[in-house]
Structures are given as C-alpha cells and as structure tokens.
Enzyme design. Structure first.
Site, PDB file in Angstrom:
ATOM      1  N   HIS A 201       0.826  -1.211   0.000  1.00  0.00           N
ATOM      2  CA  HIS A 201       0.000   0.000   0.000  1.00  0.00           C
ATOM      3  C   HIS A 201       0.859   1.260   0.000  1.00  0.00           C
ATOM      4  CE1 HIS A 201      -4.035  -2.040   1.256  1.00  0.00           C
ATOM      5  NE2 HIS A 201      -3.529  -2.487   0.124  1.00  0.00           N
ATOM      6  N   TYR A 257      -2.908   4.407  -2.860  1.00  0.00           N
ATOM      7  CA  TYR A 257      -2.840   4.687  -1.421  1.00  0.00           C
ATOM      8  C   TYR A 257      -1.932   5.869  -1.075  1.00  0.00           C
ATOM      9  CZ  TYR A 257      -5.542   0.606  -0.082  1.00  0.00           C
ATOM     10  OH  TYR A 257      -6.569  -0.293   0.096  1.00  0.00           O
TER      11      TYR A 257
HETATM   12  C1  G6P Z   1      -7.694  -2.612  -1.912  1.00  0.00           C
HETATM   13  C2  G6P Z   1      -6.573  -3.208  -1.172  1.00  0.00           C
HETATM   14  C3  G6P Z   1      -6.956  -4.330  -0.323  1.00  0.00           C
HETATM   15  C4  G6P Z   1      -8.172  -3.963   0.490  1.00  0.00           C
HETATM   16  C5  G6P Z   1      -9.292  -3.525  -0.396  1.00  0.00           C
HETATM   17  C6  G6P Z   1     -10.430  -2.949   0.416  1.00  0.00           C
HETATM   18  O1  G6P Z   1      -7.793  -3.006  -3.149  1.00  0.00           O
HETATM   19  O2  G6P Z   1      -5.487  -3.531  -1.965  1.00  0.00           O
HETATM   20  O3  G6P Z   1      -5.894  -4.617   0.509  1.00  0.00           O
HETATM   21  O4  G6P Z   1      -8.586  -5.066   1.241  1.00  0.00           O
HETATM   22  O5  G6P Z   1      -8.913  -2.566  -1.282  1.00  0.00           O
HETATM   23  O6  G6P Z   1     -11.582  -2.983  -0.335  1.00  0.00           O
HETATM   24  P1  G6P Z   1     -13.002  -2.811   0.318  1.00  0.00           P
HETATM   25  O7  G6P Z   1     -13.960  -3.057  -0.770  1.00  0.00           O
HETATM   26  O8  G6P Z   1     -13.067  -3.801   1.449  1.00  0.00           O
HETATM   27  O9  G6P Z   1     -13.026  -1.415   0.826  1.00  0.00           O
END
Ligand code: G6P
Length: 439
Positions: A201, A257
């Site tokens: 991230h 991020y």
């Molecule tokens: C990203 C990250 C993941 C995370 C996800 C959260 O793609 O790389 O590490 O878990 O987003 O997604 P969400 O739909 O749970 O907010």
C-alpha cells in the site's frame, strides 16, 4: 497423494468465489485436489453460503476438486501444500471503529494506514502467528500466502516472529496499477511490464515498459491528465489528479494509497464528510456484502458474479492463484509480492517485508534488486517502515509504549498527544480482540 491441497482460512469471505474461479481456470497447470474453506463460529453462515456456491462452481467445471467446509482449522491444515489467509478479526464492525475513531480526533481513518491500520495489525498479527505455529506442526512444508490486511505488516510479523519460513504477502494493488497503465496507454495488458518497489500500500511503479521500451515518462504525463488519470484508482479510494510538475519531478508512479500522504487534507476532508453522513467505507462494504451474499444464496448461481468487482480487493485472488501456480510449477515468471527485503532496498532492515517485483520460483520469490530508492521517495518509505516495525513489535509484545511510539512517528499523526488519546479509545473499543495488551 496426487494433486494440490489448498487451505483457505477466512474461507467465508465474499472474495472466495474469485479464488475458486482462479483455481478452476488454472487446473491444467495447477491440479488442485482439495480446497478446505475454514472459518470461525461467527462466520458459519457465510462459510456455508460461500462454500455451497464454491461447490456449484466446481460441479459446473466438471473437475475432480473436493471442497471441504470446516470450523476446525487444525483438521484442515494437516498435510496442506498452500495455506491462504484472508481473515478479518472482529469483522467489518471492527473496521468501522478503526475508520471512525481516528476521524473523531482529526486523524485519517483508514483500514490499512495510520491508526486504523495499526489496530488492524494489533488484532490480526497474533492470530496469524498462531496459524504459523499450527502450520509448523501440521504442514511444515506448506507455503503461507497472506492477504489479510495490513498485508505488509502481517507479512513482516511472520518473517520476524513466525514459526515457518515459507511466507509470502500478497496484494492486488500492483495488478490494478498494471491494468490501469495498460488502459492509459490503450494497449493490451500483456504488452506492459512494470518494475515495482516499495512497501505494501505504498508501492511505486519505478519503471514502466511497453514491449520492452521504457515509457515511464509518457505514463507519468498521462497519469496527470485530469480525465484519464482520475480513472486510475481503486473502488475504495477517492481518486485524485496530482499536479503534473509534481509527478514529473517525482519520476515514479505512486500507487492509489499514496494519496493519503500526498493529498492528506483532501482525503481527510472527504472522510470527515463520510463520517458525518454515516457512510465510512466499512458501512458501504457491509451493504455491498449484503447484496453479494443474497446473490451467493441463489441456488442457480454457479459463477463468480460480476458485482464482486465493486470491492476494492477485486483480482487479488487471481494474483494468489497465479502465485501458487508459479511456485508449484517453478515457473520463474515475474510477479509483485511482499517478501523479505534481504538487501533489495537500501536502508531497510534485511528481515523487513517489502513489496517488489520478484522472480517466482519453486523455492519462492527472488526479488529483483532495487538498491537506493530515489531520494524524494525514500524518505516516506523509510518513515512508514519505522512505523510498521514499531507496530509489529507492539502487536507481538503488547507493549503500549511502543504502540504510542509507532503512532506518534506516523506522518498522518498530528501530535503524540492526539496519538495517545486515539490509542486509548481504540484499545478500549477493541479490547476483546487485543489480549496481548490486556494481560
Ligand atoms: C484494496 C486493497 C486491499 C483492500 C481492499 C479494500 O484493493 O489492496 O488490501 O482489502 O482494497 O476494499 P473494500 O472493498 O473492502 O473497501
């Protein structure tokens, strides 16, 4: 016995159908014999719903893969070849607290960054370390492939304190970035190769090649195009368009991020609006999950529904299946994973986790050397690595002073005083999941 045994801990996750689809697609190269989906009592219903969908998907494929559902992790782990972990200790309710409490103190509330990320690490690391203990006993030769967030810190905890050596962390961000870059260039994804380096991230596209030609500058320029560039983000992160001159001078492409650091004010403002509207990400995800599980319950559904792509983690399981295939077949292709630094990035301790392009062999990932990161990038990476190391140490020892130190040195924190207040509130809110701090 012939074929590969996979164990997925947190098997009731809404992402599981993607994993199943990935194994079905790759069956010729990666003959999976059995998949054990493991969950805890609180996840029983989800496990059954997802597990039954998995069984329908396998039936449709006609492949001889057995799906087992269990609440007994140790039963599942016996003689596993690959163990994947996708757990959320405290479930989405705990994520909601990670997002909301820091915001009330004026700090960003995010699942994997700042105070939220720190507490997710505190809840997750002890459980993953227990899993490594079980693995040492029940399947010492197996690989642990972790996607549980914060993936970088969880991987680092395993590398430094885990009972097994074969550990790899995985994230979908690099895959997403590669897909977005191909879209920006309007070329097929297969023609693009990106050399990644940094932390989970917090990874950068250091060099971008189109059919072997270095097109980094062109991509940096395109990425700041207000329209095209804005499309380069993930479902869970507010898109931003950086100043052209800034990105040009930076010389490498930040991941989505990074906006929490390079656009602190905008991101915080947006999150405060979400807090006020009762719409922080955990609450939105709860809604998406309701919709997904309603679909999964439909007995006629036997494919991964496209609605799963609304989740930020879309394609992560595809990454996992590719990684497992490459280890199993000693493919020696290049993938981006979280692994032991071992001198790859200058200035980061050898035993710390980094995220970078690696050759994936039968013996695991071999990182492509990076050396010194550009000066403008190195500062933030080192600062976050210090935060991560302190956080992991606090998670393992239950040392509250270390927790305060970790959060106070995080660049998203405004003062040690605020850090202390946020920690106290989060410790209380999550106390059921933080035995190490309450002994
Ligand atoms: C990203 C990250 C993941 C995370 C996800 C959260 O793609 O790389 O590490 O878990 O987003 O997604 P969400 O739909 O749970 O907010």
């Amino acid at each position: 016995m012939e074929g590969v045994k996979i164990v997925t801990i947190g098997g009731g996750s809404s992402y599981t159908p993607e994993l199943i689809e990935g194994f079905i697609k790759r069956y010729q190269a990666l003959p999976v014999r059995e998949i054990w989906l493991v969950d805890i009592e609180e996840g029983r219903e989800k496990l059954e719903t997802v597990g039954n969908l998995a069984k329908r998907m396998v039936k449709k494929s006609g492949l001889p893969i057995d799906i087992h559902l269990t609440l007994d992790r140790r039963e599942a782990l016996v003689d596993a070849d690959f163990v994947t972990t996708q757990i959320r200790v405290g479930q989405l309710k705990a994520r909601g607290l990670d997002e909301q409490i820091p915001l009330k103190h004026g700090l960003l509330g995010q699942e994997t960054n700042g105070a939220g990320g720190m507490f997710k690490a505190f809840r997750t690391i002890p459980v993953i370390l227990e899993i490594t203990r079980d693995m040492k006993e029940l399947c010492p030769e197996a690989w642990l492939i972790n996607f549980s967030n914060p993936a970088g810190m969880v991987t680092e905890a395993c590398l430094r304190y885990g009972q097994i050596k074969k550990v790899i962390g995985l994230c979908n961000v690099p895959i997403h970035m590669e897909m977005d870059i191909a879209k920006l260039l309007d070329v097929p994804k297969e023609d693009v190769w990106v050399r990644f380096g940094g932390l989970n991230h917090l990874v950068y596209a250091l060099q971008i090649f189109l059919k072997g030609k270095d097109v980094t500058e062109q991509v940096l320029e395109l990425s700041t195009d207000p329209e095209k560039g804005m499309a380069m983000t993930m479902k869970n992160i507010m898109p931003v368009s950086y100043e052209r001159e800034f990105i040009k001078a930076l010389g490498v492409l930040p991941c989505p991020y990074h906006s929490y650091y390079y656009r602190k004010d905008e991101q915080l403002k947006e999150e405060l609006v979400q807090l006020k509207e009762g719409a922080v990400r955990a609450l939105k995800v709860q809604e998406i999950e309701k919709e997904l599980f309603a679909l999964y319950q439909n007995e006629d559904l036997d494919i991964k529904p496209p609605q799963l792509e609304q989740r930020g983690g879309a394609y992560y399981s595809d990454a996992a299946c590719s990684l497992i295939e490459s280890i199993y077949t000693d493919k020696r292709d290049i993938q981006t994973v979280d692994t032991r630094n071992n001198g790859t990035i200058a200035g980061i301790p050898d035993d710390s986790a980094i995220e970078c392009s690696c050759v994936i062999t039968g013996e695991g990932p071999v990182p492509l050397n990076i050396g010194h990161l550009p000066v403008a990038v190195n500062g933030l990476v080192q600062e976050i690595k210090s935060f991560e190391r302190m956080t992991v140490e606090a998670a393992v020892t239950g040392d509250r002073d270390k927790a305060l130190l970790a959060l106070s040195i995080n660049p998203l924190t405004t003062s040690d005083k605020v850090a202390k207040a946020v920690i106290e509130e989060l410790m209380e809110a999550h106390k059921d999941y933080l035995p190490q701090f309450n002994r």
